[in-house]
Design a protein around this motif. Structure first.
Motif, PDB file in Angstrom:
ATOM      1  N   GLY C 224       7.617   2.615  55.224  1.00 36.34           N
ATOM      2  CA  GLY C 224       7.327   3.769  55.577  1.00 36.34           C
ATOM      3  C   GLY C 224       8.685   4.552  55.734  1.00 36.34           C
ATOM      4  N   ILE C 225       9.777   4.031  56.358  1.00 45.48           N
ATOM      5  CA  ILE C 225      11.042   4.824  56.143  1.00 45.48           C
ATOM      6  C   ILE C 225      11.301   5.481  54.914  1.00 45.48           C
ATOM      7  CG2 ILE C 225      13.477   4.549  56.589  1.00 45.48           C
ATOM      8  CD1 ILE C 225      12.708   2.085  58.658  1.00 45.48           C
ATOM      9  N   VAL C 226      11.536   4.734  53.798  1.00 42.05           N
ATOM     10  CA  VAL C 226      12.210   5.124  52.650  1.00 42.05           C
ATOM     11  C   VAL C 226      10.859   6.346  52.132  1.00 42.05           C
ATOM     12  CG1 VAL C 226      12.236   4.635  50.230  1.00 42.05           C
ATOM     13  CG2 VAL C 226      13.225   3.116  51.953  1.00 42.05           C
ATOM     14  N   THR C 227       9.665   5.734  52.249  1.00 42.59           N
ATOM     15  CA  THR C 227       8.581   6.697  51.665  1.00 42.59           C
ATOM     16  C   THR C 227       8.509   8.072  52.499  1.00 42.59           C
ATOM     17  OG1 THR C 227       6.982   4.851  51.249  1.00 42.59           O
ATOM     18  CG2 THR C 227       6.144   6.933  51.057  1.00 42.59           C
ATOM     19  N   ALA C 228       8.743   7.973  53.833  1.00 39.93           N
ATOM     20  CA  ALA C 228       8.536   9.382  54.528  1.00 39.93           C
ATOM     21  C   ALA C 228       9.932  10.129  54.287  1.00 39.93           C
ATOM     22  CB  ALA C 228       8.850   9.060  55.986  1.00 39.93           C
ATOM     23  N   MET C 230      11.438   9.992  51.096  1.00 38.50           N
ATOM     24  CA  MET C 230      11.168  10.774  49.654  1.00 38.50           C
ATOM     25  C   MET C 230      10.190  11.749  49.844  1.00 38.50           C
ATOM     26  SD  MET C 230      11.234   7.390  47.127  1.00 38.50           S
ATOM     27  CE  MET C 230      12.851   6.613  46.802  1.00 38.50           C
ATOM     28  N   ALA C 231       8.931  11.669  50.568  1.00 34.47           N
ATOM     29  CA  ALA C 231       8.080  12.552  50.819  1.00 34.47           C
ATOM     30  C   ALA C 231       8.546  13.807  51.206  1.00 34.47           C
ATOM     31  CB  ALA C 231       7.088  12.092  51.580  1.00 34.47           C
TER      32      ALA C 231
END
Lengths: 268, 268, 268, 268
Positions: C224-228, C230-231
């Motif tokens: 979640g941390i990395v995706t948020a 990147m998003a």
């Protein structure tokens, strides 16, 4: 009237009832031949039904041969088909059985027929899966460069960690060579963890812990890449039911709005 | 006054204290009967408390039978209930015990009672979990076509990789047939990695590494699909700065709106 | 004219054909030397080709020594290079072979050459991977504090769970000490699951189940941390409906803009 | 002047140099005592340094006892501290050693000191980790109801699948009871895959494949929930540099805009 042109349409297209039926019958045949090949690999079934499987395989091969010849005859560009991916797969799907008359042990190759199942994609493409497949495909294509970089980093970690573990644990604990240690590093980093090779020394277990935590954390990277790409591509919810205002042409009227929120005109 | 209508309300609804109590008592009974079935499967406990478990099971079955008859009697459409999912589950939950009087070894089927636990969903639905369950459910439903495509791709990879590994490793290294190899491919691709079957040849270990890296990377696809779907469904950012309409009290006026989209009043 | 300045350009830059060629040849040499080191670790290959591998290694070391001396001679700040990361790696890549003339068993260290492969990053950086690498790098850097917090929490769970399992299972079931139990807790929490140590008591299996479900659920946190992150970094959605300004050709006019924000011209 | 008030400040706060130093010394002591407890569990180290470990433990316990008494004496609400989480942990951290003078085998409990490490949170909170910890904490809190629903679904699957596998494989293949089968189902669904228990029958392997694919796919759900929550909370990129228009007060002027895109006024 089953002239050549109509026949070609049936074989190569799948946009009317007859051509669709041809595709579905073909898929069932492919699926059947793959199932026979799979069942034939089970020793107990082979012992009992080996003869039946053999005749079924001959039957499937005969039908696929007719289909292959038909495709060459019907297409306007035979060489293009023969040298295409599906042309080669279609040939490889029938060749092993014919070869097996002269050479032993080639029948195993008939599992290559599994690749013919990919023809299913053509039929799926025409249905409701088209947009979805494009969505996934586009997202992955757009992420390709990032995923390559990620895989390159993973392989570098695997090379270094595999070497380090070979030095630490050594052949006496199952890490017989650097390639084997690299195989173990991949098993560990991807969190598969077969357990066929495991570290026994305290230092080895510590290094293994580092690799495991690394593998556990960096799974976030490809997931993040693909998710960010997919989130970017999504149709935003509130854009799905938009209408324009008849008065001021504001294009953001949502389902349920009674008045244009720009000019105050009533929405019908 | 416990007339039939009131009783039906208690049994079928759960929106007042008494009907809620009925549901909770029922859930405790189901939970108790499942617990007894679970404990009964442990040999050492069965040896000691087998008799107690048996009488408890009879008791639970008796109560569930009353409940089943009550439901048929109270509902206005008995056949619809009997042929519904929960109707069948309710019947299957009591049938095995009665059968066990005549036929041996049917009691195991009483674990089907676990399915009755799904009734909990009905109670949960009424509480704060309703919106959340809808959120997860809707996201998964919207992702269904994409997830199906993904599973189809995974199964194709499993079929091809299973066959390839069967050819490479063969029965002498544990890959006794293509179905077993496919089972191994699923174990590996999903990063479960039991280790009951592992590749021993260098080529097999290389192919296994490819499958593992593939499985490690493509987990990003379902995650991306569901996350993108959920992110899409999230309260859109611009709802966070909402104002209420001074005229009609509509609470959805967004930043930038000049007129209330419900009553057309000008926003200051 | 191969003067010192031109030579320095070839060795240190990679922005023209000759300097690029130098880098690629160097990479092939590094890759070759690493491959030889890997193959040399396989006993059966060493037995057969050990002599060849030895001479190849001498050859690679000779070329790398020339390159090392060249770099010191050509750079304007030799001490900076020598004490830099790549300077130390370059030295460590050649040292073990020279040491092996005097001391036994140092050749293993030559695998440190693998680190030289990181030079590939420099070449990649110049191509299309630059932006992508920056994207991933920036996202991870921005997530660093959150990831550290997550790892700290994971290690606390590992410490507590490792201790608890040591008390529950004890040395007789393979949990010989707290460090070993912590190693097992990491193996389990990261869902690797080697199976070299497994709980045997009911209570141990229950605790293991808790750890597994925990590990299965909290993987969502780093993802979640990395995706948020990147998003957040993705091209914002509203750039997708861009129009160009008719006056100044600025290409960033968004849906809803009434005036070009570069030249102030009214948008139709 | 080390009066009681100043001392209380040093012990309970950590916002100046001295109180911060106190906290850091305390953390080092806790970390040291935990390390001693861990090392003491390794038989070979205990055999050699057991005596040293024992005296170190006595020393740590002495210091922690002083700290405990100090905290009770200094706080204005001693009962609140004694009954608080950290108060109980602080007591449990020293009690086992004193008990060990009278009763054997209580020293193991001293590992409870690990919980004292959580005091680190207090110091971390004051630094740059505060906002990050809040971000993760808030995201998880907001996802709590959804995660609970997910865990409930997972446990239902585990219960049903565990029972089914117990029926299919039975005690003769290692699935000795339903609890053990449920343990196996958790091991499989979470993709841990120890391999201590594995299905041997074709039907069992098929069901295991279904569970594995399920576990592989539904990991997307918690990940999606937490990610969507975190993405929602992110500061949107383009809001970071916003200015208002001096003429029409439009609040969306971004870094680099020269003219207001609503009214066309020049931005300074």
């Amino acid at each position: 009237m089953l002239d050549k042109k109509r026949l070609a349409h049936i074989v190569f297209e799948s946009n009317d009832r007859v051509s669709r039926l041809f595709d579905i019958v073909l898929l069932i045949l492919i699926f059947g031949s793959v199932t026979v090949a799979i069942l034939d690999s089970v020793q107990s079934l082979k012992d009992e039904y080996g003869q039946t499987f053999y005749y079924l395989e001959l039957g499937f091969t005969f039908l696929f041969t007719i289909e292959y010849i038909l495709r060459i005859w019907l297409t306007t560009k035979p060489y293009k088909y023969i040298s295409s991916f599906f042309g080669i797969v279609d040939l490889l799907a029938i060749l092993p059985v014919y070869l097996s008359f002269f050479v032993a042990n080639t029948q195993l190759l008939s599992v290559i027929r599994a690749l013919r199942l990919l023809r299913i994609v053509r039929i799926l493409k025409l249905g409701r899966y088209l947009a979805e497949a494009d969505f996934i495909g586009d997202s992955l294509k757009a992420s390709a460069a990032k995923i390559q970089l990620f895989l390159f980093s993973v392989l570098t970690i695997v090379l270094i960690m595999g070497t380090v573990m070979f030095v630490i644990e050594g052949p006496e604990h199952g890490f017989t060579s650097i390639p084997v240690s690299m195989y173990w590093a991949i098993v560990t980093l991807t969190t598969v963890g077969f357990g066929d090779i495991t570290p026994s020394t305290p230092l080895g277990q510590f290094m293994a812990s580092v690799i495991m935590l690394l593998g556990y954390a960096i799974i976030a990277v490809p997931t993040g890449i693909v998710t960010a790409e997919m989130a970017k591509r999504k149709t935003p919810r509130h854009y799905e039911f938009l209408k324009s205002c008849t008065h001021c042409s504001f294009e953001g009227i949502e389902l349920g709005d009674s008045y244009c929120r720009k000019c105050g005109t009533k929405v019908d």
